[in-house]
Enzyme design. Structure first.
Site, mmCIF file in Angstrom:
data_model
loop_
_atom_site.group_PDB
_atom_site.id
_atom_site.type_symbol
_atom_site.label_atom_id
_atom_site.label_comp_id
_atom_site.label_asym_id
_atom_site.label_seq_id
_atom_site.Cartn_x
_atom_site.Cartn_y
_atom_site.Cartn_z
ATOM 1 N N HIS A 99 0.831 -1.205 0.000
ATOM 2 C CA HIS A 99 0.000 0.000 0.000
ATOM 3 C C HIS A 99 0.862 1.251 0.000
ATOM 4 C CE1 HIS A 99 -2.805 2.894 2.218
ATOM 5 N NE2 HIS A 99 -3.454 2.584 1.120
ATOM 6 N N HIS A 114 -0.877 10.975 -2.374
ATOM 7 C CA HIS A 114 -2.237 10.632 -1.953
ATOM 8 C C HIS A 114 -3.121 11.845 -1.701
ATOM 9 C CE1 HIS A 114 -5.385 9.688 1.035
ATOM 10 N NE2 HIS A 114 -5.514 8.591 0.318
#
Length: 245
Positions: free
Chosen positions: A10, A53
């Site tokens: 991730h 992100h």
């Protein structure tokens, strides 16, 4: 060696290295059982796909403001590592091109398009053209929370595989997946149950559970179905739980 429950790093090996940086990608790729990387992509003000992100620069860099308000050259001057550890001082925000070149032939990529509310009207085109230019269509899945983003991909780039990121508590992702032409589901691990996993996998869809950082949670998902992809900040713990050489 484990044939079950593919390991997805991730944002790279973000449990130890600063998320979505080349350091995190390289650290994940050093692990022989990491077969997928999950990353997030936005556009600089001058249209370069970059890997980060948050819509804001404040949490993971020493910059301030929004990603879309800064040109690529200026984004590259920011420090995207020191927030995690002094040892990563000077780590840069990577371009998507850099990550594609690093991962090519080594791991597949789950690329989340950060386009809710469409801050980047050109994001889908820029990303798909770059991936196609690298000959990497078969090595990626493009995912999003945003249904309009997935519809645009379905219409403009039908040869790309797409996935729905789903976090609705009381509804099923099956119908929206069908409507959007998605063959991949990204879902919070705690919300994934046996019936849904079996239904989708029996129909050829891939299912990824996020973000799973405890061995007991990994084992629970493995018991549900051996094909569930386990997305984790700690791929080393996945290795301790499943890896057999």
């Amino acid at each position: 060696m484990s044939d079950n429950n593919p390991c997805v790093a991730h944002r790279g090996f973000s449990g130890k290295a600063p998320e979505n940086t080349l350091a995190a990608i390289r650290m994940a790729l050093e692990l022989p059982y990491v077969t997928w990387l999950e990353i997030d992509v936005q556009l600089s003000r001058d249209g370069v796909p970059v890997v980060i992100h948050d819509y804001s620069l404040d949490r993971t860099t020493n910059g301030h403001g929004r990603v879309k308000e800064m040109d690529y050259a200026n984004l590259r001057r920011l420090d995207a590592g020191s927030w995690k550890s002094k040892s990563y001082r000077g780590e840069k925000i990577p371009s998507l091109e850099e990550v594609l070149e690093l991962a090519a032939g080594r791991a597949k990529l789950n690329i989340e398009l950060k386009n809710v509310g469409r801050p980047y009207p050109d994001l889908e085109r820029r990303v798909t053209e770059l991936i196609a230019s690298k000959g990497m269509r078969e090595e990626v899945v493009l995912t999003s929370f945003d249904a309009p983003t997935l519809r645009r991909l379905r219409d403009s780039a039908p040869d790309f595989r797409t996935g729905l990121i789903f976090d609705a508590r009381w509804s099923s992702p099956v119908r929206p997946m069908q409507q959007l032409g998605c063959s991949f589901l990204s879902i919070k691990g705690a919300r994934l149950n046996t019936a849904l996993a079996r239904f989708l996998t029996q129909r050829g869809a891939e299912v990824m559970a996020w973000t799973v950082d405890k061995p007991e949670s990994m084992r629970r998902l493995a018991d549900i179905h051996s094909d569930i992809m386990i997305c984790t900040n700690r791929p080393d713990l996945w290795g301790e739980t499943f890896w057999r050489q």
